[in-house]
Design a protein around this motif. Sequence first.
Motif, mmCIF file in Angstrom:
data_model
loop_
_atom_site.group_PDB
_atom_site.id
_atom_site.type_symbol
_atom_site.label_atom_id
_atom_site.label_comp_id
_atom_site.label_asym_id
_atom_site.label_seq_id
_atom_site.Cartn_x
_atom_site.Cartn_y
_atom_site.Cartn_z
ATOM 1 N N HIS A 110 42.523 15.358 47.202
ATOM 2 C CA HIS A 110 44.125 15.507 47.862
ATOM 3 C C HIS A 110 44.418 16.632 48.585
ATOM 4 N N GLY A 111 43.109 17.443 48.734
ATOM 5 C CA GLY A 111 43.450 18.590 49.613
ATOM 6 C C GLY A 111 43.354 18.056 51.216
ATOM 7 N N LYS A 112 44.273 19.115 52.068
ATOM 8 C CA LYS A 112 44.475 18.449 53.393
ATOM 9 C C LYS A 112 43.539 19.197 54.488
ATOM 10 N N TYR A 113 42.756 20.211 53.823
ATOM 11 C CA TYR A 113 41.969 21.424 54.802
ATOM 12 C C TYR A 113 40.489 21.373 54.384
ATOM 13 N N VAL A 114 39.638 21.830 55.408
ATOM 14 C CA VAL A 114 38.208 21.945 54.800
ATOM 15 C C VAL A 114 38.056 23.384 55.378
ATOM 16 N N VAL A 115 37.218 24.075 54.685
ATOM 17 C CA VAL A 115 37.002 25.614 55.123
ATOM 18 C C VAL A 115 35.338 25.763 55.121
ATOM 19 N N LEU A 116 35.057 26.430 56.122
ATOM 20 C CA LEU A 116 33.542 26.612 56.495
ATOM 21 C C LEU A 116 33.337 28.236 56.510
ATOM 22 N N PHE A 117 32.274 28.645 55.969
ATOM 23 C CA PHE A 117 32.203 30.211 55.956
ATOM 24 C C PHE A 117 30.719 30.638 55.963
ATOM 25 N N ASP A 118 30.618 31.592 56.404
ATOM 26 C CA ASP A 118 29.532 32.466 56.359
ATOM 27 C C ASP A 118 29.710 33.581 55.158
ATOM 28 N N PRO A 119 29.588 33.584 53.841
ATOM 29 C CA PRO A 119 30.107 34.403 52.737
ATOM 30 C C PRO A 119 29.635 35.621 53.097
ATOM 31 N N LEU A 120 28.451 36.243 53.373
ATOM 32 C CA LEU A 120 28.090 37.534 53.921
ATOM 33 C C LEU A 120 27.497 37.412 54.941
ATOM 34 N N ASP A 121 27.833 38.035 56.089
ATOM 35 C CA ASP A 121 27.228 38.197 57.621
ATOM 36 C C ASP A 121 26.592 39.558 57.555
ATOM 37 N N GLY A 122 25.156 39.300 58.040
ATOM 38 C CA GLY A 122 24.709 40.777 58.375
ATOM 39 C C GLY A 122 23.866 41.277 57.086
ATOM 40 N N SER A 123 23.346 40.278 56.141
ATOM 41 C CA SER A 123 22.747 40.564 54.965
ATOM 42 C C SER A 123 21.643 41.917 55.011
ATOM 43 N N SER A 124 20.983 41.628 56.106
ATOM 44 C CA SER A 124 19.945 42.663 56.050
ATOM 45 C C SER A 124 20.279 43.986 55.951
ATOM 46 N N ASN A 125 21.708 44.284 56.233
ATOM 47 C CA ASN A 125 22.148 45.606 56.282
ATOM 48 C C ASN A 125 22.722 45.880 54.891
ATOM 49 N N ILE A 126 22.735 45.190 53.850
ATOM 50 C CA ILE A 126 23.295 45.375 52.652
ATOM 51 C C ILE A 126 22.922 46.681 51.986
ATOM 52 N N ASP A 127 21.379 46.843 52.058
ATOM 53 C CA ASP A 127 21.075 47.771 51.215
ATOM 54 C C ASP A 127 20.708 49.098 52.002
ATOM 55 N N VAL A 128 21.283 48.996 53.232
ATOM 56 C CA VAL A 128 21.073 50.203 54.080
ATOM 57 C C VAL A 128 22.492 50.805 54.485
ATOM 58 N N LEU B 204 30.569 45.048 46.630
ATOM 59 C CA LEU B 204 29.703 45.783 47.555
ATOM 60 C C LEU B 204 29.764 47.161 47.344
ATOM 61 N N ARG B 205 30.738 47.891 47.310
ATOM 62 C CA ARG B 205 30.843 49.306 47.209
ATOM 63 C C ARG B 205 30.188 50.100 45.962
ATOM 64 N N ARG B 206 29.793 49.356 45.062
ATOM 65 C CA ARG B 206 29.148 49.575 43.767
ATOM 66 C C ARG B 206 27.772 49.050 43.556
ATOM 67 N N ALA B 207 27.526 48.228 44.707
ATOM 68 C CA ALA B 207 26.177 47.515 44.240
ATOM 69 C C ALA B 207 24.923 48.440 43.928
ATOM 70 N N SER B 208 24.852 49.376 44.653
ATOM 71 C CA SER B 208 23.574 50.364 44.215
ATOM 72 C C SER B 208 24.027 50.988 42.783
ATOM 73 N N LEU B 209 24.849 50.739 42.281
ATOM 74 C CA LEU B 209 25.153 51.443 40.839
ATOM 75 C C LEU B 209 25.161 50.469 39.957
ATOM 76 N N THR B 210 25.223 49.176 40.247
ATOM 77 C CA THR B 210 25.283 47.928 39.196
ATOM 78 C C THR B 210 24.054 46.997 39.227
ATOM 79 N N GLY B 211 23.033 47.449 40.188
ATOM 80 C CA GLY B 211 21.893 46.564 40.339
ATOM 81 C C GLY B 211 22.201 45.271 41.111
ATOM 82 N N LEU B 212 23.132 45.363 42.063
ATOM 83 C CA LEU B 212 23.324 44.077 42.758
ATOM 84 C C LEU B 212 22.650 44.161 44.130
ATOM 85 N N LEU B 213 21.942 45.269 44.515
ATOM 86 C CA LEU B 213 21.213 45.415 45.989
ATOM 87 C C LEU B 213 20.128 44.363 45.595
#
Length: 333
Positions: free
Chosen positions: A100-118, A40-49
């Motif tokens: 054989h796993g005993k757990y399940v995981v739910l996630f919002d991988p990146l919340d607030g995406s509209s803010n990434i570029d700003v 994230l902290r390098r996104a604007s340097l690495t074309g990831l925005l």
Amino acid sequence: MVTLEQFIVDKQQEFEGASGAFSKILRDLSLGAKLISFYLRRASLTGLLGELGLTNIQGESVQKLDHLANTLFIRLFSQNPHVAGLASEEEEHFIATNPHGKYVVLFDPLDGSSNIDVGVPVGTIFSIYRRVSPVGSPCEARDFLQGGRAQVAAGYVLYGTSTLLFYTTGQGVHGFTLEPAAGEFLLTYPQVQMPAQCAFYSFNDNQLHEWAPGLQRYVQDLHARNRTAAKPQSLRYVGSLVADFHRNLLKGGLFMYPGTVKKPEGKLRLLYEAYPMAWLTEQAGGKATDGQKPILDLPAQNIHQRVPLFLGPAEEINRITTFLSENVPVETL
Ligand code: AHG
Ligand code: MN
Ligand code: MN
């Protein structure tokens, strides 16, 4: 200086029946968080925005970093022997991983995406359940639809002025700060309690005219109280649930994303946004409701269902639910 790993081991005894599995799942979460923080902290340097050019199941344009975060967590959890399956905001269906796993995981991988570029803080939200389907077979939908009270762990990562990880297993809310020099999350906010009074209120009022009359009246009452309050509440809303929630958790504040006439179910997703944030809120002494019922008591029907969300100190939430139950229209004031 207590690391996240050490803290979990120390608390492990309290996490009934855990065989170190939980600490290994949190370790994957924290590894994912460290890597996302790095990218994230390098996104604007690495074309990831910017956008990936795809639309997700939510009908939203997928940001490159949404995709990166989602792919990273899927890879991490798929190789974790304790995880039987995962559900993501970015995936239409749940993904069965290790039978054989005993757990399940739910996630919002990146919340607030509209803010990434700003440059405004974004986050990750997670929610963990012990599976109910038989171990040894592929996980099933019912593993993900157990309801908020069945969560065994929930939390968020905030990629802000520092990278923070806050979580609960039902023994309070505990916060950690990433120390980049050591690559470790260190305990910095033990046993967090939400202040009983609101310093802030957080909501997007661009559809206020479409809110329930009682809620419009609540807003009018809030402004009226501010006119005479010794310390008026301030509006703070950045459009990232994790960032808005975190500020309100530490300083006292109301967050709401209500339903409207057109979208009575609101925008936020029950399973991987509302349930985890609601549990954190209750564990920190606050209240979480959909306007009528506690969020954690709402039944889960499908992994992407949406729900109106009100999070905050009990006194403020009670005021809102009273206004909503009376539903007195504003014009009669
Ligand atoms: P996401 O980026 O995971 O889709 O979540 C965005 C959510 C939440 O973070 C935030 O509170 C809300 O969208 C803001 O919505 P508005 O821009 O409609 O206010
Ligand atoms: Mn989100
Ligand atoms: Mn998201």
